[in-house]
Write an enzyme that holds these catalytic residues in place. Sequence first.
Site, PDB file in Angstrom:
ATOM      1  CB  THR A 116      -0.933   0.000   1.230  1.00 31.55           C
ATOM      2  OG1 THR A 116      -1.904   1.037   1.080  1.00 31.55           O
ATOM      3  CG2 THR A 116      -0.161   0.219   2.522  1.00 31.55           C
ATOM      4  CD  GLU A 117      -0.780   5.411   1.319  1.00 28.87           C
ATOM      5  OE1 GLU A 117      -0.291   6.370   0.698  1.00 28.87           O
ATOM      6  OE2 GLU A 117      -2.003   5.286   1.514  1.00 28.87           O
ATOM      7  CE  LYS A 158      -2.996  -0.124  -5.309  1.00 28.41           C
ATOM      8  NZ  LYS A 158      -2.420   0.310  -3.998  1.00 28.41           N
ATOM      9  CB  THR A 159      -3.984   6.493  -7.329  1.00 29.73           C
ATOM     10  OG1 THR A 159      -4.798   5.561  -6.622  1.00 29.73           O
ATOM     11  CG2 THR A 159      -4.875   7.526  -7.997  1.00 29.73           C
ATOM     12  CE  LYS A 219      -8.731   2.903  -5.019  1.00 30.86           C
ATOM     13  NZ  LYS A 219      -7.539   2.074  -5.247  1.00 30.86           N
ATOM     14  CB  SER A 233     -11.433   1.746   2.335  1.00 30.09           C
ATOM     15  OG  SER A 233     -10.053   1.571   2.114  1.00 30.09           O
ATOM     16  CG  ASP A 253      -6.391   6.919  -4.291  1.00 31.64           C
ATOM     17  OD1 ASP A 253      -5.837   8.040  -4.203  1.00 31.64           O
ATOM     18  OD2 ASP A 253      -6.053   5.944  -3.603  1.00 31.64           O
ATOM     19  CD  GLU A 287      -5.521   2.772  -8.004  1.00 37.66           C
ATOM     20  OE1 GLU A 287      -5.174   2.904  -6.810  1.00 37.66           O
ATOM     21  OE2 GLU A 287      -5.887   3.725  -8.711  1.00 37.66           O
TER      22      GLU A 287
END
Length: 224
Positions: A13-14, A17-18, A39, A43, A56, A118
Amino acid sequence: MQMKTYFVTGTDTEVGKTYCTVALTRALRAAGRTVSVLKPVASGCEAIDGVWQNDDARALRAAAENDQDYASVNPLALVPAIAPHIAAQEAGVELSVARLLQLTADTRQRRDDVLLIEGAGGFLVPLNDHESYADFVQALQVPVILVVGMRLGCINHALLTAEAIRARGLTLTGWIANSPQPEMNRYRENLASLQQQLPAPCLGTIAWLEPYPARQLVADRLTG
């Protein structure tokens, strides 16, 4: 002609990706392609104009510049900024491969040139107690683009993810080296190792850019 579909996942994560999916979208559009974006689960949503929305997903929609409404980009919007399966449990929402296939069917049947999907977190992020995002990708049978967060541990994370993709009979079609932090010790050496060991071409490298730049600049920095 059926849209060419790609699933964008990350080593963690982080990792951007976006950021990278926006860059890919902009680059494809600059090359004359029409692009749909998706997407399926997001969350950390907030109420905007009475609709739960995720930053995102909003960025993806803005990059595509097509006629998609928000729900067609992000059909399942969850409020808590935590792992999707936990957020879904807390909200009393069903999260499963079958549900995602149903919710994304209309978007997957659009007639643009390319569809970029995504994921959330890494490749094996759970959807429920017995299914993961990887099962969703396996059901779709689409090639995968991997965003590698260039930081300590990235080689192991990237190789493990590539192995998980291959184990499911899926194709790792390419990867992007993204720098989610200003500096990485031995960046060039790590990049060279990834280029040598990952079983797919590097689609580009994106250097750290702060403050968050214009989206077109991100696309311009997606260079091989």
